[in-house]
Design a protein around this motif. Structure first.
Motif, PDB file in Angstrom:
ATOM      1  N   VAL A 138       0.850  -1.261  -0.078  1.00  0.00           N
ATOM      2  CA  VAL A 138       0.250  -0.047   0.001  1.00  0.00           C
ATOM      3  C   VAL A 138       0.937   1.256  -0.136  1.00  0.00           C
ATOM      4  O   VAL A 138       2.061   1.268   0.587  1.00  0.00           O
ATOM      5  N   ARG A 139       0.616   2.149  -0.661  1.00  0.00           N
ATOM      6  CA  ARG A 139       1.020   3.422  -0.449  1.00  0.00           C
ATOM      7  C   ARG A 139      -0.333   4.594   0.257  1.00  0.00           C
ATOM      8  O   ARG A 139      -1.073   4.485  -0.457  1.00  0.00           O
ATOM      9  N   ALA A 140       0.030   4.474   1.322  1.00  0.00           N
ATOM     10  CA  ALA A 140      -1.057   5.212   2.201  1.00  0.00           C
ATOM     11  C   ALA A 140      -1.534   6.708   1.857  1.00  0.00           C
ATOM     12  O   ALA A 140      -2.704   6.640   2.204  1.00  0.00           O
ATOM     13  N   ASP A 141      -0.950   7.243   1.776  1.00  0.00           N
ATOM     14  CA  ASP A 141      -1.156   8.744   1.272  1.00  0.00           C
ATOM     15  C   ASP A 141      -1.913   9.024   0.151  1.00  0.00           C
ATOM     16  O   ASP A 141      -2.832   9.609  -0.039  1.00  0.00           O
ATOM     17  N   SER A 142      -1.681   8.040  -1.000  1.00  0.00           N
ATOM     18  CA  SER A 142      -2.598   8.018  -2.344  1.00  0.00           C
ATOM     19  C   SER A 142      -3.658   7.028  -1.912  1.00  0.00           C
ATOM     20  O   SER A 142      -4.614   7.213  -2.631  1.00  0.00           O
ATOM     21  N   ARG A 143      -3.679   6.072  -1.054  1.00  0.00           N
ATOM     22  CA  ARG A 143      -4.586   5.162  -0.658  1.00  0.00           C
ATOM     23  C   ARG A 143      -4.843   4.306  -1.672  1.00  0.00           C
ATOM     24  O   ARG A 143      -5.802   3.770  -2.021  1.00  0.00           O
ATOM     25  N   VAL A 144      -3.678   3.780  -2.431  1.00  0.00           N
ATOM     26  CA  VAL A 144      -3.457   2.871  -3.415  1.00  0.00           C
ATOM     27  C   VAL A 144      -3.059   1.679  -2.668  1.00  0.00           C
ATOM     28  O   VAL A 144      -2.077   1.606  -2.333  1.00  0.00           O
ATOM     29  N   GLY A 145      -3.671   0.395  -3.089  1.00  0.00           N
ATOM     30  CA  GLY A 145      -3.277  -0.947  -2.918  1.00  0.00           C
ATOM     31  C   GLY A 145      -2.751  -1.551  -4.053  1.00  0.00           C
ATOM     32  O   GLY A 145      -3.324  -1.341  -5.144  1.00  0.00           O
ATOM     33  N   VAL A 146      -1.690  -2.500  -3.779  1.00  0.00           N
ATOM     34  CA  VAL A 146      -1.011  -3.269  -4.781  1.00  0.00           C
ATOM     35  C   VAL A 146      -1.203  -4.886  -4.345  1.00  0.00           C
ATOM     36  O   VAL A 146      -0.634  -5.244  -3.242  1.00  0.00           O
ATOM     37  N   LEU A 147      -1.963  -5.409  -5.031  1.00  0.00           N
ATOM     38  CA  LEU A 147      -2.174  -6.984  -4.944  1.00  0.00           C
ATOM     39  C   LEU A 147      -1.012  -7.813  -5.884  1.00  0.00           C
ATOM     40  O   LEU A 147      -1.127  -7.660  -7.023  1.00  0.00           O
ATOM     41  N   VAL A 148      -0.512  -8.732  -5.245  1.00  0.00           N
ATOM     42  CA  VAL A 148       0.733  -9.367  -5.836  1.00  0.00           C
ATOM     43  C   VAL A 148       0.348 -10.958  -5.818  1.00  0.00           C
ATOM     44  O   VAL A 148       0.260 -11.369  -4.530  1.00  0.00           O
ATOM     45  N   ASP A 149       0.715 -11.637  -6.668  1.00  0.00           N
ATOM     46  CA  ASP A 149       0.649 -13.120  -6.588  1.00  0.00           C
ATOM     47  C   ASP A 149       2.000 -13.572  -5.788  1.00  0.00           C
ATOM     48  O   ASP A 149       3.080 -13.305  -6.040  1.00  0.00           O
ATOM     49  N   GLU A 150       1.724 -14.320  -4.759  1.00  0.00           N
ATOM     50  CA  GLU A 150       2.906 -14.577  -3.884  1.00  0.00           C
ATOM     51  C   GLU A 150       3.682 -15.470  -4.409  1.00  0.00           C
ATOM     52  O   GLU A 150       4.994 -15.434  -4.023  1.00  0.00           O
ATOM     53  N   GLY A 151       3.344 -16.277  -5.328  1.00  0.00           N
ATOM     54  CA  GLY A 151       4.383 -17.288  -6.046  1.00  0.00           C
ATOM     55  C   GLY A 151       5.159 -16.697  -6.972  1.00  0.00           C
ATOM     56  O   GLY A 151       6.274 -16.841  -6.778  1.00  0.00           O
ATOM     57  N   SER A 152       4.658 -16.022  -7.735  1.00  0.00           N
ATOM     58  CA  SER A 152       5.373 -15.600  -8.916  1.00  0.00           C
ATOM     59  C   SER A 152       6.027 -14.099  -8.931  1.00  0.00           C
ATOM     60  O   SER A 152       6.861 -13.684  -9.193  1.00  0.00           O
ATOM     61  N   GLY A 153       5.281 -13.376  -7.723  1.00  0.00           N
ATOM     62  CA  GLY A 153       5.712 -11.916  -7.594  1.00  0.00           C
ATOM     63  C   GLY A 153       5.293 -10.972  -8.610  1.00  0.00           C
ATOM     64  O   GLY A 153       5.906  -9.762  -8.592  1.00  0.00           O
ATOM     65  N   GLN A 154       4.306 -11.382  -9.452  1.00  0.00           N
ATOM     66  CA  GLN A 154       3.677 -10.545 -10.379  1.00  0.00           C
ATOM     67  C   GLN A 154       2.518  -9.585  -9.970  1.00  0.00           C
ATOM     68  O   GLN A 154       1.766 -10.204  -9.041  1.00  0.00           O
ATOM     69  N   VAL A 155       2.530  -8.393 -10.512  1.00  0.00           N
ATOM     70  CA  VAL A 155       1.322  -7.393 -10.026  1.00  0.00           C
ATOM     71  C   VAL A 155      -0.035  -8.085 -10.536  1.00  0.00           C
ATOM     72  O   VAL A 155      -0.007  -8.098 -11.707  1.00  0.00           O
ATOM     73  N   LEU A 156      -0.943  -8.124  -9.779  1.00  0.00           N
ATOM     74  CA  LEU A 156      -2.308  -8.859 -10.311  1.00  0.00           C
ATOM     75  C   LEU A 156      -3.278  -7.430 -10.654  1.00  0.00           C
ATOM     76  O   LEU A 156      -4.034  -7.524 -11.409  1.00  0.00           O
ATOM     77  N   ALA A 157      -3.375  -6.548  -9.337  1.00  0.00           N
ATOM     78  CA  ALA A 157      -3.950  -5.414  -9.564  1.00  0.00           C
ATOM     79  C   ALA A 157      -3.706  -4.180  -8.607  1.00  0.00           C
ATOM     80  O   ALA A 157      -3.056  -4.508  -7.777  1.00  0.00           O
ATOM     81  N   LEU A 158      -4.074  -2.909  -9.185  1.00  0.00           N
ATOM     82  CA  LEU A 158      -3.592  -1.695  -8.387  1.00  0.00           C
ATOM     83  C   LEU A 158      -4.909  -1.208  -7.944  1.00  0.00           C
ATOM     84  O   LEU A 158      -5.747  -0.981  -9.096  1.00  0.00           O
ATOM     85  N   THR A 159      -5.332  -0.813  -6.715  1.00  0.00           N
ATOM     86  CA  THR A 159      -6.717  -0.418  -6.572  1.00  0.00           C
ATOM     87  C   THR A 159      -6.640   0.731  -5.903  1.00  0.00           C
ATOM     88  O   THR A 159      -5.853   0.920  -4.848  1.00  0.00           O
ATOM     89  N   ALA A 160      -7.435   1.992  -6.170  1.00  0.00           N
ATOM     90  CA  ALA A 160      -7.564   3.069  -5.228  1.00  0.00           C
ATOM     91  C   ALA A 160      -9.167   3.430  -5.137  1.00  0.00           C
ATOM     92  O   ALA A 160      -9.959   3.345  -5.995  1.00  0.00           O
ATOM     93  N   PRO A 161      -9.583   3.547  -3.800  1.00  0.00           N
ATOM     94  CA  PRO A 161      -8.785   3.405  -2.704  1.00  0.00           C
ATOM     95  C   PRO A 161      -8.673   1.840  -2.007  1.00  0.00           C
ATOM     96  O   PRO A 161      -9.244   0.933  -2.442  1.00  0.00           O
ATOM     97  N   ALA A 162      -7.582   1.744  -1.579  1.00  0.00           N
ATOM     98  CA  ALA A 162      -7.210   0.271  -1.283  1.00  0.00           C
ATOM     99  C   ALA A 162      -8.171  -0.189  -0.090  1.00  0.00           C
ATOM    100  O   ALA A 162      -8.749   0.590   0.640  1.00  0.00           O
TER     101      ALA A 162
END
Length: 347
Positions: A138-162
């Protein structure tokens, strides 16, 4: 594709020619700039989760696909970027913007995204994993969340507000749901002096205190009276009195800031409308004359205090705006309306 839409190439290979938000103030790889810009700003070319459908069209064009759900939600897709609105009265209220990075032909590694943000001076913070195979940042000030696949380390989605947050708000509750409710049922039966005495007996270690107050507040929320049962003034529900006390404790413990706490007060109807709007306006950390806008202030690290003050003003103004139909004080109404005129220019 219409002018203003997400650039061609984002889907077919994950490469764009530069940042598409209000500013790209750092030097990063061209393909990464789109994603770092979104994390820093929470917006795509100025369109964010608070934008109306008409505002999004004006900013991003009409090259989109729309659908409606049975719950009255409106969903709009511009390739990777999706906007969602929910029904509110006779209109729609925006509640989410998501960049669906899992649709990229070339995956986006979270390590590369995090490194680019570190270089820009806007680092991500990792919060507790979701327990079902995903890491969360998360980037708290912009309230953006980043969801990542635990196995591959690839970003799945970025969402605001998180929908998740750093600190206790991103952790699992240490209690079962019923155990948490038992604790707040005990507290609601105490008088003010007894509650303060109970609080003084609790461990005062900072992290433990933050977790305790946050999970007590979470346990209290489902027990609050619904709109039809609320009474204000001397008849205010004992549950609402407890809720205000818990929010104050959360703020003192640092798990909520003033903006968060006041927005919770509005969301759960803990004050009558005039008092709630006054609390919103009192919490705005900057005057209308001095507030930073998208035109006046770049999203640069040295401007972060001004940017975040503008963000707080926007959140508080929107919270106050929801109450305007029930506000009696004309001066309060006029001040909120003046702030709402600035909404699309705020950060």
């Amino acid at each position: 594709m219409p002018e203003g839409a997400v650039p061609e190439g984002v889907v077919s290979g994950g490469v764009v020619s530069g940042g598409v938000g209000p500013s790209a103030v750092w030097q990063g790889s061209p393909g990464m700039a789109f994603f770092t810009d979104f994390v820093v700003t929470g917006a795509v070319r100025g369109a964010d989760a608070t934008s109306t459908p008409a505002e999004v069209t004006a900013l991003l064009g009409d090259g989109f696909v729309e659908s409606r759900t049975g719950l009255g939600q409106l969903l709009r897709c511009y390739d990777l970027v999706e906007f969602a609105w929910e029904r509110e009265g006779d209109g729609l209220r925006g509640f989410c913007i998501t960049v669906q990075a899992h649709r990229l032909d070339v995956p986006l590694p979270v390590d590369e995204l995090a490194a680019d943000l570190d270089r820009a001076g806007f680092p991500l913070v990792e919060v507790a994993p979701d327990g079902v195979g995903c890491r969360r940042f998360v980037r708290a000030d912009s309230r953006v969340g980043v969801l990542v696949d635990e196995g591959s380390g690839q970003v799945l989605a970025l969402t605001a507000p998180a929908w998740f947050a750093p600190g206790p708000r991103g952790e699992r509750s240490p209690w079962s749901r019923e155990a948490g409710r038992d604790r707040v049922r005990h507290l609601v039966g105490l008088g003010a002096a007894e509650r303060e005495a109970w609080a003084r007996r609790q461990p005062d270690e900072a992290d433990e205190a933050a977790r305790r107050w946050w999970f007590l507040w979470v346990a209290c929320r489902p027990l609050l009276p619904d709109e039809g049962k609320r009474r204000f003034g001397h008849d205010r529900s004992v549950w609402e009195v407890l809720a205000l006390w818990l929010l104050g404790a959360c703020e003192s413990a640092g798990v909520l800031d003033r903006t968060d706490a006041v927005c919770e007060i509005v969301r759960y109807g803990l004050l009558e409308p005039d008092a709630a709007v006054r609390a919103c306006l009192d919490a705005v950390p900057v005057s209308r004359a001095d507030v930073a806008t998208r035109e006046s202030t770049p999203y640069a690290r040295e401007n972060l205090v001004a940017v975040n003050a503008s963000r707080a003003a926007k959140r508080l103004t929107l919270a106050a705006g929801e109450l305007l139909p029930r506000v009696r004080d004309r001066a309060l109404r006029a001040e909120v309306e003046a702030w709402l005129e600035l909404r699309t220019r705020l950060m």
